[in-house]
Design a protein around this motif. Sequence first.
Motif, PDB file in Angstrom:
ATOM      1  N   ASP A 169       0.853  -1.182   0.000  1.00 16.66           N
ATOM      2  CA  ASP A 169       0.000   0.000   0.000  1.00 16.66           C
ATOM      3  C   ASP A 169       0.893   1.237   0.000  1.00 16.66           C
ATOM      4  O   ASP A 169       1.810   1.345   0.808  1.00 16.66           O
ATOM      5  CB  ASP A 169      -0.895  -0.012   1.245  1.00 16.66           C
ATOM      6  CG  ASP A 169      -1.898   1.121   1.242  1.00 16.66           C
ATOM      7  OD1 ASP A 169      -2.307   1.557   0.145  1.00 16.66           O
ATOM      8  OD2 ASP A 169      -2.301   1.558   2.341  1.00 16.66           O
ATOM      9  N   LEU A 243      -4.970   2.967   0.761  1.00 12.54           N
ATOM     10  CA  LEU A 243      -5.967   2.055   1.289  1.00 12.54           C
ATOM     11  C   LEU A 243      -6.932   2.773   2.222  1.00 12.54           C
ATOM     12  O   LEU A 243      -8.072   2.329   2.405  1.00 12.54           O
ATOM     13  CB  LEU A 243      -5.273   0.904   2.039  1.00 12.54           C
ATOM     14  CG  LEU A 243      -6.124  -0.265   2.518  1.00 12.54           C
ATOM     15  CD1 LEU A 243      -6.695  -1.039   1.328  1.00 12.54           C
ATOM     16  CD2 LEU A 243      -5.312  -1.200   3.413  1.00 12.54           C
ATOM     17  N   TRP A 290      -8.605  -7.607  -1.358  1.00 15.51           N
ATOM     18  CA  TRP A 290      -7.453  -6.777  -1.727  1.00 15.51           C
ATOM     19  C   TRP A 290      -7.459  -6.482  -3.223  1.00 15.51           C
ATOM     20  O   TRP A 290      -7.216  -5.346  -3.642  1.00 15.51           O
ATOM     21  CB  TRP A 290      -6.154  -7.460  -1.320  1.00 15.51           C
ATOM     22  CG  TRP A 290      -4.941  -6.671  -1.736  1.00 15.51           C
ATOM     23  CD1 TRP A 290      -4.240  -6.776  -2.897  1.00 15.51           C
ATOM     24  CD2 TRP A 290      -4.334  -5.609  -1.000  1.00 15.51           C
ATOM     25  NE1 TRP A 290      -3.216  -5.867  -2.929  1.00 15.51           N
ATOM     26  CE2 TRP A 290      -3.248  -5.133  -1.783  1.00 15.51           C
ATOM     27  CE3 TRP A 290      -4.584  -5.029   0.237  1.00 15.51           C
ATOM     28  CZ2 TRP A 290      -2.438  -4.082  -1.352  1.00 15.51           C
ATOM     29  CZ3 TRP A 290      -3.761  -3.995   0.666  1.00 15.51           C
ATOM     30  CH2 TRP A 290      -2.704  -3.535  -0.134  1.00 15.51           C
TER      31      TRP A 290
END
Length: 302
Positions: A169, A243, A290
């Motif tokens: 991320d 994220l 994800w």
Amino acid sequence: MIDVGRLRALHAVASYGTVAAAGQALHCTPSAISQQIGKLERETGSTLVEKDGRRLRLTEAGHLLADHAERVLTSLDEAEAALAAHRDTVTGRLTVSTFATACRALLPHALRTLTTDHPGLSISVIEVNPHEGVEMLRRGHVDLAVLDDWPEVALRYPDGVSKVTLGEDHADLIVPSDHRLAGEATLEDARHERWIGVRAGDVCYEYLIRSLPGVVPDFQVGEFETQLTLIAAGLGVGLIPRLARAELPPGTRAVRINPTPTRRVVLAWRDTAAARPAIRAAEEALHEAWRLNRERQELLVR
């Protein structure tokens, strides 16, 4: 024969030091923990805990039994995993610890998938910081941990824990729309700005103060969404992982940092529970969550 539930209560008190913390870890009231310890003392004919101010201190006998309790609970963990693998059915209870961003961005899709596909699985979630998540996993109070792991403040994984990386991320510098920084920048370029960040003790806070020694955020708030609101009001800048955000609010823009701040999002579980079908099913569901989140992020940063 010593009752396993009472051993579990003693082990939790030994791990956390207070009946309140032990109750929170075991999803029951402090009164229930105290009752279990009292019954265990009568069952064993030994004084196992003593009051030490507001905390409980284990006696010598308490330490002895708590050490054995840890081995017993580990063996039970292995036995349950072996039976579940033998049945090859996703059932039982799964307790997941997660950091706040993953709880919001990944868990809803993953948990919906698990509850739909495996109605015999009972799931509970605890939101904690990654260091607490690793410790709760080690102690057997959660089955699966979702963790964020920055290289600059890397987590330490104890023996007996397996892990897999969901992905990386990236974080961007978020600034007011009329800010002087544009295009790409370095963190050093923003050193003398007024910083809006998370609270001290959070992994993201540790990353910032290690990357920019001497910088302390003027605003320390718990939610990234609140940080974005403050940035939109022109009160400062913030470093926010992708994220953690959906579309940026009006009055803000994202500035790419060079080099890009990057953290790994990791799943971890105890080796003794690795054979549980529930662990495998949760891993698959989180990988899918994800992937979907990554697709959304790619649309946002184009």
